[in-house]
Structures are given as structure tokens and as C-alpha cells.
Design an enzyme around this catalytic site. Structure first.
Site, PDB file in Angstrom:
ATOM      1  N   TYR A 155       0.849  -1.209   0.000  1.00  0.00           N
ATOM      2  CA  TYR A 155       0.000   0.000   0.000  1.00  0.00           C
ATOM      3  C   TYR A 155       0.880   1.253   0.000  1.00  0.00           C
ATOM      4  O   TYR A 155       0.677   2.163  -0.808  1.00  0.00           O
ATOM      5  CB  TYR A 155      -0.923  -0.015   1.229  1.00  0.00           C
ATOM      6  CG  TYR A 155      -1.904   1.136   1.268  1.00  0.00           C
ATOM      7  CD1 TYR A 155      -3.050   1.111   0.475  1.00  0.00           C
ATOM      8  CD2 TYR A 155      -1.688   2.238   2.090  1.00  0.00           C
ATOM      9  CE1 TYR A 155      -3.954   2.170   0.502  1.00  0.00           C
ATOM     10  CE2 TYR A 155      -2.592   3.298   2.126  1.00  0.00           C
ATOM     11  CZ  TYR A 155      -3.724   3.255   1.327  1.00  0.00           C
ATOM     12  OH  TYR A 155      -4.623   4.319   1.346  1.00  0.00           O
ATOM     13  N   LYS A 159       1.249   4.015  -3.033  1.00  0.00           N
ATOM     14  CA  LYS A 159       0.880   5.424  -2.843  1.00  0.00           C
ATOM     15  C   LYS A 159       2.079   6.346  -3.066  1.00  0.00           C
ATOM     16  O   LYS A 159       1.906   7.494  -3.513  1.00  0.00           O
ATOM     17  CB  LYS A 159       0.270   5.625  -1.453  1.00  0.00           C
ATOM     18  CG  LYS A 159      -1.068   4.893  -1.266  1.00  0.00           C
ATOM     19  CD  LYS A 159      -2.120   5.382  -2.246  1.00  0.00           C
ATOM     20  CE  LYS A 159      -3.487   4.776  -2.034  1.00  0.00           C
ATOM     21  NZ  LYS A 159      -4.488   5.283  -2.977  1.00  0.00           N
TER      22      LYS A 159
HETATM   23  P1  NAP Z   1     -13.264   2.293   0.190  1.00  0.00           P
HETATM   24  O1  NAP Z   1     -14.410   2.769   1.035  1.00  0.00           O
HETATM   25  O2  NAP Z   1     -12.767   0.912   0.407  1.00  0.00           O
HETATM   26  O3  NAP Z   1     -13.677   2.500  -1.331  1.00  0.00           O
HETATM   27  C1  NAP Z   1     -12.853   2.087  -2.384  1.00  0.00           C
HETATM   28  C2  NAP Z   1     -13.675   2.030  -3.646  1.00  0.00           C
HETATM   29  O4  NAP Z   1     -12.817   1.650  -4.731  1.00  0.00           O
HETATM   30  C3  NAP Z   1     -14.817   1.003  -3.578  1.00  0.00           C
HETATM   31  O5  NAP Z   1     -15.981   1.556  -4.122  1.00  0.00           O
HETATM   32  C4  NAP Z   1     -14.272  -0.136  -4.409  1.00  0.00           C
HETATM   33  O6  NAP Z   1     -15.249  -0.939  -5.048  1.00  0.00           O
HETATM   34  C5  NAP Z   1     -13.489   0.604  -5.461  1.00  0.00           C
HETATM   35  N1  NAP Z   1     -12.540  -0.264  -6.139  1.00  0.00           N
HETATM   36  C6  NAP Z   1     -11.702  -1.178  -5.581  1.00  0.00           C
HETATM   37  N2  NAP Z   1     -11.001  -1.803  -6.540  1.00  0.00           N
HETATM   38  C7  NAP Z   1     -11.412  -1.293  -7.730  1.00  0.00           C
HETATM   39  C8  NAP Z   1     -11.071  -1.548  -9.074  1.00  0.00           C
HETATM   40  N3  NAP Z   1     -10.164  -2.473  -9.391  1.00  0.00           N
HETATM   41  N4  NAP Z   1     -11.699  -0.830 -10.039  1.00  0.00           N
HETATM   42  C9  NAP Z   1     -12.630   0.094  -9.738  1.00  0.00           C
HETATM   43  N5  NAP Z   1     -13.012   0.376  -8.469  1.00  0.00           N
HETATM   44  C10 NAP Z   1     -12.406  -0.313  -7.476  1.00  0.00           C
HETATM   45  O7  NAP Z   1     -11.997   3.219   0.374  1.00  0.00           O
HETATM   46  P2  NAP Z   1     -11.857   4.806   0.611  1.00  0.00           P
HETATM   47  O8  NAP Z   1     -11.426   5.016   1.993  1.00  0.00           O
HETATM   48  O9  NAP Z   1     -13.034   5.510   0.092  1.00  0.00           O
HETATM   49  O10 NAP Z   1     -10.577   5.066  -0.302  1.00  0.00           O
HETATM   50  C11 NAP Z   1     -10.614   5.827  -1.492  1.00  0.00           C
HETATM   51  C12 NAP Z   1      -9.183   6.225  -1.826  1.00  0.00           C
HETATM   52  O11 NAP Z   1      -8.681   7.049  -0.775  1.00  0.00           O
HETATM   53  C13 NAP Z   1      -8.229   5.047  -1.941  1.00  0.00           C
HETATM   54  O12 NAP Z   1      -7.309   5.274  -2.988  1.00  0.00           O
HETATM   55  C14 NAP Z   1      -7.518   5.055  -0.603  1.00  0.00           C
HETATM   56  O13 NAP Z   1      -6.248   4.457  -0.676  1.00  0.00           O
HETATM   57  C15 NAP Z   1      -7.443   6.542  -0.343  1.00  0.00           C
HETATM   58  N6  NAP Z   1      -7.232   6.915   1.054  1.00  0.00           N
HETATM   59  C16 NAP Z   1      -8.186   6.643   1.989  1.00  0.00           C
HETATM   60  C17 NAP Z   1      -7.958   7.012   3.311  1.00  0.00           C
HETATM   61  C18 NAP Z   1      -8.969   6.752   4.413  1.00  0.00           C
HETATM   62  O14 NAP Z   1      -8.641   7.027   5.586  1.00  0.00           O
HETATM   63  N7  NAP Z   1     -10.154   6.268   4.125  1.00  0.00           N
HETATM   64  C19 NAP Z   1      -6.780   7.671   3.653  1.00  0.00           C
HETATM   65  C20 NAP Z   1      -5.836   7.925   2.673  1.00  0.00           C
HETATM   66  C21 NAP Z   1      -6.076   7.553   1.369  1.00  0.00           C
HETATM   67  P3  NAP Z   1     -15.918  -2.218  -4.332  1.00  0.00           P
HETATM   68  O15 NAP Z   1     -17.084  -1.678  -3.597  1.00  0.00           O
HETATM   69  O16 NAP Z   1     -16.308  -3.107  -5.456  1.00  0.00           O
HETATM   70  O17 NAP Z   1     -14.910  -2.837  -3.448  1.00  0.00           O
END
Ligand code: NAP
Length: 262
Positions: A155, A159
Site C-alpha cells: 500500500y 501510494k
Molecule cells: P473504500 O471505502 O474501500 O472505497 C474504495 C472504492 O474503490 C470502492 O468503491 C471499491 O469498489 C473501489 N474499487 C476497488 N477496486 C477497484 C477496481 N479495481 N476498479 C474500480 N473500483 C475499485 O476506500 P476509501 O477510503 O473511500 O478510499 C478511497 C481512496 O482514498 C483510496 O485510494 C484510498 O487508498 C485513499 N485513502 C483513503 C484514506 C482513508 O482514511 N479512508 C486515507 C488515505 C487515502 P468495491 O465496492 O467493489 O470494493
């Protein structure tokens, strides 16, 4: 309505932060192409946008597959006619493991979605944005990409790679009016952190690493992403905007220790 007349494509927008970026873009007047791995989840977000009076198009596509990303952009062009903004948001963080226990399959899975996916989607929109005379690409990285998080090897690497990719694309594509920036959030109270939000001891221990002593409200990250899409941000290019409550100023406390897995 800072984005009226624009068409935005958001990956991974069936739930979590992607859904929030999509809703935020629509609120600013953009027409939104909502992507997700699961087409039905993308359709739910699109419906929500339309229920609020916006316009949206739902698209199922796996960002880690070239043919899917090309088809996705072709469908946006067919349905909406242009792409002004791409938010490369889709990302996964499926395990927390010491480096020596990460499998080849686990490594490939994370790198393929989080890093290769950003590359493929950016490449797929490039000819469209070039032809249009410009566009904005916002890549969602993480504070883990800045200092490397223990227990999150693939991860963190993915990133960090997104940050490098952002800088190279900004250099190469500025001449076509395509600006590329990254956002590196810290701990957000939403999205992939939802499963731990009820675990108050763990959340407090993690929040202790943040000078602001709390997770970000999701909207505190959405507002930064929206800003980067707007006219006001037009001299920001190749940059990483850190939205982590000051955490990157601190030496990280290992997640593996916090979880008692060492
Ligand atoms: P999340 O709730 O797990 O949502 C991720 C989304 O991406 C889900 O809708 C998932 O679909 C979709 N996805 C996964 N694999 C995919 C693929 N191969 N093609 C298309 N869509 C796909 O995560 P989140 O927290 O919203 O994260 C969004 C972004 O923010 C990510 O890049 C994460 O690394 C980044 N981020 C998050 C945080 C945090 O604290 N939440 C912090 C830093 C960075 P499914 O529903 O089918 O699984």
C-alpha cells in the site's frame, strides 16, 4: 456551482470517499461519470446524484485492466461527450502484514489497483483531454505514500508511486493544458476506515499520532479535491496536497505495534 459545464470521471465511486467526491462534484455543477468495480454500486451513486437534481452516468470497470479503462472512457465520451476532470480514487488496502509475510499475489493485487490503475485511467483520458486542450487529473495518494507505513508495504509503495507518477505526468502533459496533482490524506473517518470506527481504543491510539488528535471528517478531504478541480487552483501542478492534520511532521508510531502484531 464552480464546475458548471464540466464533466468529471471518478473511479471507485460506488461507496466511500469516491462516492463523496462524486456527490461533491455534482453539487458544484459538474456532470459526473461514476465508476466502480461493481456496476450496481456505481448506479446507486449515480441515482443519488440524480435525486439531488444532478446528471450522472454509471460505469462498471476494473481500473487495473487496460481494456476496461479504455471502454470506460469510450462510454463517457459516448454518453457525455467530454472529460474535463479525472479523480483517480479507486484503491484498496486489503491487509496489514509484516513485509516478510506479504505474498506475491497480495503485492500484485494492491499495486495493480492502486498504482497501475492510476496509470491506466490517466493514459485512457489523455487523448481526450489533449484534444479538448486541457483537463485536471487528481490522484488520491495517502500519507502512507509520504513516509511509508509499517505493516502496509505494498500500500505504501503504491501510494509513493502515485506521487512520482503525478510529478512525471504533470511535467509531460502540462504542455497540453493537463494539470496533474495528488492529494495525500491521513486518517479519514470514513471509507476504508469505516470497519474500525467503532473500535474506540484503536481509533484513539491512531488519532494520538495526529497533531490535531482526530481523524479527518470526510468532507475536509472532499473540499481539497474540489478546490484542485477549480479555476482558483490553476497554478497548482505536479503538487501533493497533504491533508493529514499534521501527521507527516511526526515520526510514525508503527501500526503493527498498535495492533499488537509484533
Ligand atoms: P473504500 O471505502 O474501500 O472505497 C474504495 C472504492 O474503490 C470502492 O468503491 C471499491 O469498489 C473501489 N474499487 C476497488 N477496486 C477497484 C477496481 N479495481 N476498479 C474500480 N473500483 C475499485 O476506500 P476509501 O477510503 O473511500 O478510499 C478511497 C481512496 O482514498 C483510496 O485510494 C484510498 O487508498 C485513499 N485513502 C483513503 C484514506 C482513508 O482514511 N479512508 C486515507 C488515505 C487515502 P468495491 O465496492 O467493489 O470494493
Amino acid at each position: 456551482m464552480r464546475l458548471a459545464g464540466k464533466v468529471a470521471l471518478v473511479t471507485g465511486a460506488g461507496r466511500g470517499m469516491g462516492r463523496r467526491y462524486a456527490l461533491g462534484l455534482a453539487k458544484e455543477g459538474a456532470v459526473v461519470a461514476v465508476n466502480d468495480l461493481k456496476a450496481d454500486k456505481a448506479a446507486e451513486t449515480a441515482k443519488e446524484i440524480e435525486a439531488h437534481g444532478g446528471k450522472a452516468l454509471a460505469l462498471g470497470a476494473d481500473v487495473s485492466k487496460k481494456e476496461d479503462t479504455e471502454r470506460m472512457v469510450a462510454e463517457v465520451m459516448k454518453g457525455l461527450g467530454r472529460v474535463d476532470i479525472l479523480i483517480n480514487n479507486a484503491g484498496i488496502n486489503p491487509f496489514i502484514l509484516p513485509a516478510e509475510k506479504v505474498t506475491e499475489e497480495g503485492w500484485d493485487r494492491v499495486i495493480n489497483v492502486n498504482l497501475k490503475g492510476v496509470f491506466l485511467c490517466s493514459q485512457a483520458v489523455f487523448p481526450v483531454m489533449k484534444e479538448q486542450g486541457g483537463g485536471r487529473i487528481i490522484n488520491i495518494s495517502s500519507q502512507a505514500g509520504l513516509f511509508g507505513e509499517q505493516g502496509l508495504l505494498p500500500y505504501s509503495v503504491s501510494k509513493a508511486g502515485v506521487l512520482s507518477l503525478t510529478r512525471v505526468l504533470a511535467y509531460e502533459w502540462s504542455r497540453y493544458g493537463i494539470y496533474v496533482n495528488a492529494v495525500a490524506p491521513g486518517f479519514i473517518a470514513g471509507g476504508m476506515n469505516e470497519p474500525i470506527l467503532g473500535k474506540t481504543e484503536l481509533v484513539s491510539a491512531l488519532a494520538e499520532r495526529v497533531p490535531l488528535k482526530r481523524f479527518a471528517d470526510p468532507e475536509e478531504v472532499v473540499s481539497v479535491v474540489l478546490f484542485l478541480c477549480c479555476e482558483e487552483a490553476k497554478y497548482i501542478n505536479g503538487a501533493t496536497i497533504v491533508v493529514d492534520g499534521g501527521m507527516t511532521g511526526y515520526p510514525p508510531k508503527p501500526i503493527l505495534d498498535l495492533l499488537g502484531r509484533r
